[in-house]
Design a protein around this motif. Structure first.
Motif, mmCIF file in Angstrom:
data_model
loop_
_atom_site.group_PDB
_atom_site.id
_atom_site.type_symbol
_atom_site.label_atom_id
_atom_site.label_comp_id
_atom_site.label_asym_id
_atom_site.label_seq_id
_atom_site.Cartn_x
_atom_site.Cartn_y
_atom_site.Cartn_z
ATOM 1 N N THR A 44 0.846 -1.192 0.000
ATOM 2 C CA THR A 44 0.000 0.000 0.000
ATOM 3 C C THR A 44 0.880 1.240 0.000
ATOM 4 O O THR A 44 2.059 1.192 0.364
ATOM 5 C CB THR A 44 -0.925 0.056 1.236
ATOM 6 O OG1 THR A 44 -0.131 0.056 2.417
ATOM 7 C CG2 THR A 44 -1.903 -1.113 1.245
ATOM 8 N N TYR A 90 -8.963 8.055 -6.600
ATOM 9 C CA TYR A 90 -8.957 7.742 -5.172
ATOM 10 C C TYR A 90 -9.156 9.041 -4.399
ATOM 11 O O TYR A 90 -8.533 10.054 -4.703
ATOM 12 C CB TYR A 90 -7.624 7.099 -4.807
ATOM 13 C CG TYR A 90 -7.416 6.837 -3.332
ATOM 14 C CD1 TYR A 90 -7.921 5.708 -2.720
ATOM 15 C CD2 TYR A 90 -6.674 7.725 -2.555
ATOM 16 C CE1 TYR A 90 -7.707 5.452 -1.374
ATOM 17 C CE2 TYR A 90 -6.451 7.481 -1.207
ATOM 18 C CZ TYR A 90 -6.968 6.346 -0.622
ATOM 19 O OH TYR A 90 -6.756 6.110 0.701
ATOM 20 N N ASP A 97 -4.438 1.435 -1.884
ATOM 21 C CA ASP A 97 -4.015 0.070 -2.200
ATOM 22 C C ASP A 97 -3.809 -0.183 -3.693
ATOM 23 O O ASP A 97 -3.664 -1.320 -4.124
ATOM 24 C CB ASP A 97 -5.009 -0.946 -1.637
ATOM 25 C CG ASP A 97 -6.399 -0.840 -2.248
ATOM 26 O OD1 ASP A 97 -6.623 0.027 -3.133
ATOM 27 O OD2 ASP A 97 -7.275 -1.619 -1.842
ATOM 28 N N ARG A 111 -5.971 0.460 -6.105
ATOM 29 C CA ARG A 111 -7.190 0.031 -6.789
ATOM 30 C C ARG A 111 -8.179 1.187 -6.920
ATOM 31 O O ARG A 111 -8.166 2.117 -6.141
ATOM 32 C CB ARG A 111 -7.845 -1.107 -6.025
ATOM 33 C CG ARG A 111 -6.871 -2.252 -5.883
ATOM 34 C CD ARG A 111 -7.497 -3.561 -5.804
ATOM 35 N NE ARG A 111 -7.761 -4.050 -4.472
ATOM 36 C CZ ARG A 111 -8.573 -5.054 -4.246
ATOM 37 N NH1 ARG A 111 -9.207 -5.628 -5.222
ATOM 38 N NH2 ARG A 111 -8.753 -5.499 -3.042
ATOM 39 N N ASN A 112 -9.033 1.082 -7.909
ATOM 40 C CA ASN A 112 -10.114 2.029 -8.125
ATOM 41 C C ASN A 112 -11.397 1.229 -8.268
ATOM 42 O O ASN A 112 -11.504 0.397 -9.160
ATOM 43 C CB ASN A 112 -9.843 2.863 -9.386
ATOM 44 C CG ASN A 112 -10.943 3.861 -9.662
ATOM 45 O OD1 ASN A 112 -11.618 4.325 -8.755
ATOM 46 N ND2 ASN A 112 -11.113 4.204 -10.923
ATOM 47 N N GLY A 124 -12.337 -1.245 -6.561
ATOM 48 C CA GLY A 124 -12.048 -2.659 -6.404
ATOM 49 C C GLY A 124 -11.254 -3.288 -7.532
ATOM 50 O O GLY A 124 -10.960 -4.477 -7.494
ATOM 51 N N VAL A 125 -10.886 -2.510 -8.554
ATOM 52 C CA VAL A 125 -10.154 -3.037 -9.704
ATOM 53 C C VAL A 125 -8.712 -2.528 -9.642
ATOM 54 O O VAL A 125 -8.474 -1.330 -9.437
ATOM 55 C CB VAL A 125 -10.810 -2.589 -11.027
ATOM 56 C CG1 VAL A 125 -10.012 -3.058 -12.229
ATOM 57 C CG2 VAL A 125 -12.245 -3.092 -11.098
ATOM 58 N N ASP A 126 -7.739 -3.433 -9.828
ATOM 59 C CA ASP A 126 -6.333 -3.044 -9.823
ATOM 60 C C ASP A 126 -6.063 -2.013 -10.917
ATOM 61 O O ASP A 126 -6.448 -2.218 -12.077
ATOM 62 C CB ASP A 126 -5.428 -4.253 -10.074
ATOM 63 C CG ASP A 126 -5.365 -5.203 -8.891
ATOM 64 O OD1 ASP A 126 -5.789 -4.813 -7.777
ATOM 65 O OD2 ASP A 126 -4.891 -6.337 -9.078
ATOM 66 N N LEU A 127 -5.389 -0.936 -10.535
ATOM 67 C CA LEU A 127 -4.955 0.046 -11.523
ATOM 68 C C LEU A 127 -3.708 -0.487 -12.209
ATOM 69 O O LEU A 127 -2.911 -1.205 -11.598
ATOM 70 C CB LEU A 127 -4.643 1.376 -10.842
ATOM 71 C CG LEU A 127 -5.859 2.113 -10.281
ATOM 72 C CD1 LEU A 127 -5.422 3.276 -9.394
ATOM 73 C CD2 LEU A 127 -6.735 2.621 -11.411
ATOM 74 N N ARG A 168 3.991 -3.142 -10.806
ATOM 75 C CA ARG A 168 3.311 -4.447 -10.791
ATOM 76 C C ARG A 168 4.213 -5.508 -11.389
ATOM 77 O O ARG A 168 5.039 -5.296 -12.188
ATOM 78 C CB ARG A 168 2.001 -4.380 -11.558
ATOM 79 C CG ARG A 168 1.021 -3.434 -10.883
ATOM 80 C CD ARG A 168 -0.374 -3.986 -10.956
ATOM 81 N NE ARG A 168 -1.321 -3.045 -10.449
ATOM 82 C CZ ARG A 168 -1.905 -3.143 -9.264
ATOM 83 N NH1 ARG A 168 -1.633 -4.139 -8.468
ATOM 84 N NH2 ARG A 168 -2.769 -2.247 -8.869
#
Length: 118
Positions: free
Chosen positions: A49, A74, A84, A86-87, A89-92, A118
């Motif tokens: 994070t 965010y 974390d 994510r936007n 709940g979806v990984d950026l 990543r």
């Protein structure tokens, strides 16, 4: 008198008695914060994070993260909940994102970039 960030000593004096002196640090404004330039939300337990050291000193910081097109991804006013990567709940995707952090109404906003690896 505290005139800025630094290490200080304090003791309690009652009558002619003085307690042992204790060392402590005070950070004022953005100098008290350590804003990471990157993080890697890959669930390995290391830098998963975007955790800003010193953010807990502020009761309601306004943190906003944007993509390169200026879309808000965010927004948070709770210093104990780090970003974390994510936007909704979806990984950026990996890349550079831009932040604006408003610590208080009286402080100038902090701006910069953070890279998701990543």
């Amino acid at each position: 008198n505290v005139k800025g960030s630094g290490s200080y000593f304090a003791a309690l004096v009652v009558g002619n008695c003085e307690s042992q002196r204790v060392s402590f640090k005070i950070g004022i404004g953005s100098s008290a914060m350590k804003i990471p330039k990157s993080f890697s939300p890959n669930n390995d337990g290391i830098h998963d994070t975007w955790l800003i050291e010193g953010m807990e000193l502020y009761t309601k910081p306004d943190i906003r993260i944007f993509n390169r097109f200026g879309s808000l991804l965010y927004h948070n006013t709770n210093s104990s909940v780090p970003f974390d990567g994510r936007n909704n709940g979806v990984d950026l995707p990996a890349g550079t994102y831009w932040y604006i952090i408003k610590l208080t109404e009286d402080c100038k906003a902090l701006t910069g970039s953070v890279t998701i690896l990543r």
